[in-house]
Design a protein around this motif. Sequence first.
Motif, mmCIF file in Angstrom:
data_model
loop_
_atom_site.group_PDB
_atom_site.id
_atom_site.type_symbol
_atom_site.label_atom_id
_atom_site.label_comp_id
_atom_site.label_asym_id
_atom_site.label_seq_id
_atom_site.Cartn_x
_atom_site.Cartn_y
_atom_site.Cartn_z
ATOM 1 N N LEU A 86 0.896 -1.406 0.072
ATOM 2 C CA LEU A 86 -0.088 -0.059 0.079
ATOM 3 C C LEU A 86 0.697 1.411 0.086
ATOM 4 O O LEU A 86 0.574 2.216 -0.776
ATOM 5 N N LEU A 87 2.090 1.086 0.945
ATOM 6 C CA LEU A 87 2.957 2.407 0.701
ATOM 7 C C LEU A 87 3.341 2.729 -0.601
ATOM 8 O O LEU A 87 3.854 3.864 -1.025
ATOM 9 N N GLU A 88 3.290 1.802 -1.424
ATOM 10 C CA GLU A 88 4.066 1.925 -2.951
ATOM 11 C C GLU A 88 2.993 2.414 -3.863
ATOM 12 O O GLU A 88 3.372 2.835 -5.013
ATOM 13 N N THR A 89 1.700 2.413 -3.571
ATOM 14 C CA THR A 89 0.595 2.935 -4.333
ATOM 15 C C THR A 89 0.752 4.479 -4.532
ATOM 16 O O THR A 89 1.428 5.262 -3.557
ATOM 17 N N GLU A 90 0.353 4.970 -5.905
ATOM 18 C CA GLU A 90 0.625 6.438 -6.159
ATOM 19 C C GLU A 90 -0.503 7.441 -5.273
ATOM 20 O O GLU A 90 -0.175 8.579 -5.023
ATOM 21 N N ASN A 91 -1.396 6.663 -4.843
ATOM 22 C CA ASN A 91 -2.394 7.535 -3.941
ATOM 23 C C ASN A 91 -2.144 7.468 -2.629
ATOM 24 O O ASN A 91 -3.128 7.798 -1.761
ATOM 25 N N PHE A 92 -1.242 6.842 -2.003
ATOM 26 C CA PHE A 92 -0.805 6.625 -0.502
ATOM 27 C C PHE A 92 -1.038 7.834 0.192
ATOM 28 O O PHE A 92 -0.476 8.768 -0.023
ATOM 29 N N VAL A 93 -1.904 7.759 1.319
ATOM 30 C CA VAL A 93 -1.944 8.873 2.409
ATOM 31 C C VAL A 93 -1.375 8.211 3.625
ATOM 32 O O VAL A 93 -1.835 7.189 4.166
ATOM 33 N N SER A 94 -0.481 8.923 3.983
ATOM 34 C CA SER A 94 0.061 8.573 5.320
ATOM 35 C C SER A 94 -0.462 8.880 6.809
ATOM 36 O O SER A 94 -0.312 9.527 7.496
ATOM 37 N N ASP A 95 -1.798 8.297 6.850
ATOM 38 C CA ASP A 95 -2.790 8.397 7.884
ATOM 39 C C ASP A 95 -3.335 7.266 8.179
ATOM 40 O O ASP A 95 -3.789 6.234 7.548
ATOM 41 N N ILE A 96 -3.471 6.925 9.642
ATOM 42 C CA ILE A 96 -3.542 5.618 10.113
ATOM 43 C C ILE A 96 -5.010 5.299 9.902
ATOM 44 O O ILE A 96 -5.387 4.061 9.412
ATOM 45 N N SER A 97 -6.046 6.129 9.838
ATOM 46 C CA SER A 97 -7.398 5.926 9.528
ATOM 47 C C SER A 97 -7.580 5.613 8.100
ATOM 48 O O SER A 97 -8.256 4.467 7.851
ATOM 49 N N TRP A 98 -6.958 6.317 7.121
ATOM 50 C CA TRP A 98 -6.854 6.050 5.857
ATOM 51 C C TRP A 98 -6.274 4.517 5.391
ATOM 52 O O TRP A 98 -6.825 3.702 4.894
ATOM 53 N N MET A 99 -5.002 4.180 5.960
ATOM 54 C CA MET A 99 -4.728 2.830 5.880
ATOM 55 C C MET A 99 -5.491 1.594 6.311
ATOM 56 O O MET A 99 -5.666 0.747 5.925
ATOM 57 N N ALA A 100 -6.218 2.044 7.438
ATOM 58 C CA ALA A 100 -6.953 1.003 8.085
ATOM 59 C C ALA A 100 -8.312 0.796 7.322
ATOM 60 O O ALA A 100 -8.672 -0.268 7.018
ATOM 61 N N GLU A 101 -8.937 1.784 6.798
ATOM 62 C CA GLU A 101 -9.901 1.679 5.943
ATOM 63 C C GLU A 101 -9.570 1.040 4.539
ATOM 64 O O GLU A 101 -10.284 0.245 3.856
ATOM 65 N N ARG A 102 -8.448 1.331 4.023
ATOM 66 C CA ARG A 102 -8.126 0.795 2.563
ATOM 67 C C ARG A 102 -7.828 -0.772 2.813
ATOM 68 O O ARG A 102 -8.075 -1.374 1.804
ATOM 69 N N LEU A 103 -7.127 -1.118 3.913
ATOM 70 C CA LEU A 103 -6.787 -2.506 4.406
ATOM 71 C C LEU A 103 -7.983 -3.391 4.874
ATOM 72 O O LEU A 103 -7.965 -4.590 4.996
ATOM 73 N N ASN A 104 -9.003 -2.572 5.187
ATOM 74 C CA ASN A 104 -10.081 -3.220 5.977
ATOM 75 C C ASN A 104 -9.874 -3.856 7.362
ATOM 76 O O ASN A 104 -10.231 -5.153 7.513
ATOM 77 N N VAL A 105 -8.782 -3.116 8.071
ATOM 78 C CA VAL A 105 -8.232 -3.524 9.294
ATOM 79 C C VAL A 105 -8.550 -2.521 10.429
ATOM 80 O O VAL A 105 -8.847 -1.452 10.025
ATOM 81 N N SER A 106 -8.463 -2.768 11.596
ATOM 82 C CA SER A 106 -8.483 -1.996 12.494
ATOM 83 C C SER A 106 -7.305 -1.049 12.674
ATOM 84 O O SER A 106 -6.374 -1.155 12.305
ATOM 85 N N GLU A 107 -7.504 0.369 13.382
ATOM 86 C CA GLU A 107 -6.693 1.248 13.385
ATOM 87 C C GLU A 107 -5.511 0.688 14.417
ATOM 88 O O GLU A 107 -4.246 0.869 14.099
#
Length: 233
Positions: A86-107
């Motif tokens: 996910l870190l390598e995607t062009e639209n990556f946002v370095s935000d915990i809430s955003w990462m949790a939502e994108r991967l469908n996991v908890s913060e």
Amino acid sequence: MRAFARDLGISPGRLSEILGGGNIPGKRLTRRIITSLKLDADDTSHIMRVVDRQKKIQTELKGAHQLDMDQFSLIADRENFSLLCLLETENFVSDISWMAERLNVSEATVRDVLERLSRLGLIKQGPHGYQSTHKDITTSHNIPSAAIREYHTQGLKHATESLLNVDPDLRDITSIEMPTDLNKLKIAKEHIRDFRRKIAKLLEEGETTEVYRLNIQLVPVTNVAGSRKGAHT
């Protein structure tokens, strides 16, 4: 081994590395090995094909960061590799809430993964947030089998969930059963490995906005002679 190395014109140390898979011989040395062992045409063809493939893989993975046994065991959970991708995607946002939502996991899971990857030196925090320290990651050939089994088990579970919940236009899950010549199984596995790398290269070129997992299963349906119930490979 010393006598064989002498006949081949190389050091015992290099021969030991070749036999252990840590050193890929060139074509000339491979020919000397084949001649010394008096191999038949089929074995000669197979060995030359394996050497060519390993040289190709070695070139493709040149510069890739290799995880040792302990590192792989620590990050064998699927979320770790998913976050690295996910870190390598062009639209990556370095935000915990955003990462949790994108991967469908908890913060909380994201925080744990970030801490683990940071501790292992696989990610770092830069001016624009989290980023990978290595573009390509590979594993050694002696990863504990328990870690491999757990990683693939999670991958198969995820594939099953996708089969039930993801639109067919966004996934591809197919299967085929066939009568099989076990003598060609090694060659088939080589083709699968090559195919896997070609697909990865194809999908990583262009505008990368999502993270996908490719699972390929080639398994016996019949009770193969010599196999045993509950065996692990």
